[in-house]
Motif scaffolding. Structure first.
Motif, short mmCIF file in Angstrom:
data_model
loop_
_atom_site.label_atom_id
_atom_site.label_comp_id
_atom_site.label_asym_id
_atom_site.label_seq_id
_atom_site.Cartn_x
_atom_site.Cartn_y
_atom_site.Cartn_z
N ALA A 1 53.23 -16.19 -30.05
CA ALA A 1 53.88 -14.87 -30.11
C ALA A 1 52.84 -13.76 -30.10
O ALA A 1 53.06 -12.70 -29.51
CB ALA A 1 54.76 -14.75 -31.35
N ASN B 1 51.69 -12.12 -27.02
CA ASN B 1 52.56 -12.83 -26.07
C ASN B 1 51.76 -13.89 -25.31
O ASN B 1 51.97 -14.12 -24.11
CB ASN B 1 53.18 -11.82 -25.09
CG ASN B 1 54.29 -12.41 -24.26
OD1 ASN B 1 54.91 -13.41 -24.63
ND2 ASN B 1 54.56 -11.81 -23.12
N HIS C 1 56.70 -18.85 -28.62
CA HIS C 1 57.90 -18.01 -28.82
C HIS C 1 58.64 -17.84 -27.50
O HIS C 1 58.09 -18.13 -26.43
CB HIS C 1 57.52 -16.65 -29.42
CG HIS C 1 56.98 -15.66 -28.43
ND1 HIS C 1 57.32 -14.33 -28.43
CD2 HIS C 1 56.11 -15.83 -27.39
CE1 HIS C 1 56.70 -13.73 -27.43
NE2 HIS C 1 55.96 -14.59 -26.79
N GLY D 1 60.04 -14.98 -26.42
CA GLY D 1 60.04 -13.60 -25.92
C GLY D 1 61.25 -12.80 -26.37
O GLY D 1 61.33 -11.60 -26.13
N LYS D 2 62.18 -13.49 -27.05
CA LYS D 2 63.38 -12.78 -27.55
C LYS D 2 63.39 -12.74 -29.08
O LYS D 2 64.42 -12.57 -29.71
CB LYS D 2 64.64 -13.48 -27.03
CG LYS D 2 64.79 -13.44 -25.52
CD LYS D 2 65.93 -14.37 -25.08
CE LYS D 2 65.61 -15.04 -23.76
NZ LYS D 2 66.25 -16.37 -23.64
N GLY D 3 62.24 -12.98 -29.67
CA GLY D 3 62.14 -12.88 -31.12
C GLY D 3 62.17 -14.21 -31.85
O GLY D 3 62.09 -14.25 -33.08
N GLN D 4 62.28 -15.30 -31.10
CA GLN D 4 62.40 -16.62 -31.71
C GLN D 4 61.09 -17.40 -31.61
O GLN D 4 60.59 -17.63 -30.50
CB GLN D 4 63.51 -17.41 -31.00
CG GLN D 4 63.75 -18.80 -31.55
CD GLN D 4 64.25 -18.77 -33.00
OE1 GLN D 4 65.27 -18.13 -33.29
NE2 GLN D 4 63.53 -19.43 -33.89
N LEU D 5 60.54 -17.81 -32.74
CA LEU D 5 59.39 -18.71 -32.75
C LEU D 5 59.88 -20.11 -32.41
O LEU D 5 61.02 -20.47 -32.71
CB LEU D 5 58.71 -18.70 -34.12
CG LEU D 5 58.09 -17.36 -34.55
CD1 LEU D 5 57.71 -17.38 -36.02
CD2 LEU D 5 56.88 -17.02 -33.69
#
Lengths: 258, 258
Positions: free
Chosen positions: B101, B104, B149, B151-155
């Motif tokens: 994450a 990115n 991750h 890219g939508k906030g989820q690890l």
């Protein structure tokens, strides 16, 4: 000099998913170069209790023993920090999560034992402003948790307010810095019972005046003391209030300057 | 092209304080630009068990539910990663701890549900080699844990071997890359019962030969398959053996090339 905002959030925001999401949107929309600093709040305490690690307090102050430091490293450095980073990435903010050990960004000394042995607690010694600036120049947004290191392999627990002010002081060598301390109140209050009695501007003279009148008391005393120390060491401006001070709409917060 | 070494260590090294310290010295002394990738080993399992989170297995494979992902984020991303970073700093290696994450660096897709729902497991989609290179160009040494991750906030939980090979493939756009897979054995063994029967060099022809003879079997099958996939995608050389292969003295390990 270019502007740089250092935004500090506390446990009240981190512990509430909706508040955190709302805050991260505001932070992402904040223009210009910026740094986020977060504490860990009660999540470390509740994780310690789940693991059967008793929170040790002496004279009302928390002691960071080896087990507690492990929990803090897991919760602040891992769980909270990396989830914030992932959420910021989803908001197109190119975040990078850091402790003071990463790129040797914040070196500290373990607090000397006087009346109290605070354990693995670090007092900030040096902020590597040039290394941090390499990240900023690469368009990354540093996200600091409240952990530093002694340079000899030991992580240390350090107060998040202190990290925000020391990082701001360090970055003042390169930028015109502003700190935003986000907390529960709307700002410094003239009357603690009236949440709308915000003192909009405090300078050195007003500060003296408020101290004499006893309006700054209790928890606000060390906070304001630290603010003026930061201002005296190069920080341009400090704002205290709730997270909506990051928007253009709200001007009901406290701004502190020399 | 300049050389870049990607070194991957597994749980056996991380779980033993003395092994980890010895390894980190070797890693620090390794010349040239480098990246470290680590798993978390059994510490995540033991932490999950302390927290009363059952390890869910289907057909012998671990399922990453939300609670397990939290533990992995705490242990890999916090405890293990940040302690490694602090120890490397003490050895004058300017380390920076990362999940996928951060900046990115490694985007992945949650693994699609077929026969098994693996939960929060990510298959690597994209490595941001230019962003990672900004860190390397600034003389920082990236230390990746096994988290990516979406890219939508989820690890997401991702295998550390895969992270090492995918990062190496990505960095091959800019560098002549070598992977060092450090593990318990001295290398790929001709005879599994003779720890000194190391096959010193495997190329495509030798690989075919070893496969036909059944010398590569069980856990080695996917490992070698992944190695040749990485080599076919730009990685220059892969070394497999114990950590002493990082020194000049030991040449008793397996080198794999096309």
């Amino acid at each position: 000099m270019e502007k740089l905002s250092i935004v500090k959030i506390g446990g009240n925001i981190i512990e509430d998913e909706a508040s955190l999401t709302a805050f991260l949107k505001l932070f992402s929309n904040l223009e210009g170069k910026k740094i986020l600093v977060h504490g860990g709040g009660k999540r470390a305490t509740s994780m310690a209790s789940k693991l059967g690690i008793a929170s040790k307090m002496i004279n009302g102050r928390r002691i960071t023993d080896a087990d507690t430091l492990e929990v803090i490293t897991m919760v602040y450095g891992g769980l909270v920090n990396k989830n914030i980073v992932a959420k910021l990435q989803a908001l197109n903010t190119d975040a990078i999560g850091l402790t003071g050990a990463d790129i040797n960004s914040i070196a500290s000394d373990i607090r000397p034992v006087k009346e109290i042995d605070f354990g693995f607690v670090g007092d900030v010694k040096q902020v590597a402003h040039e290394s941090i600036d390499k990240l900023i120049q690469a368009n990354f947004t540093p996200v600091f948790c409240a952990i530093t290191h002694d340079g000899k392999g030991q992580l240390l627990n350090t107060n998040a307010d202190t990290i925000a002010s020391q990082v701001a002081v360090g970055m003042s060598h390169l930028y015109e810095t502003s700190i935003y301390y986000c907390f529960e109140l709307n700002g410094v209050l003239e009357d603690i019972n009236d949440k709308n009695s915000v003192v909009k501007h405090i300078d050195s003279e007003k500060y003296k005046d408020l101290l004499e009148k006893g309006i700054i008391a209790d928890g606000m005393l060390p906070k304001l003391h630290n603010c003026f120390e930061a201002l005296n060491n190069g920080v341009g401006k400090i704002n205290m209030g709730n997270t909506s001070m990051l928007t253009q709409e709200n001007d009901n917060f406290t701004t502190i300057t020399l």
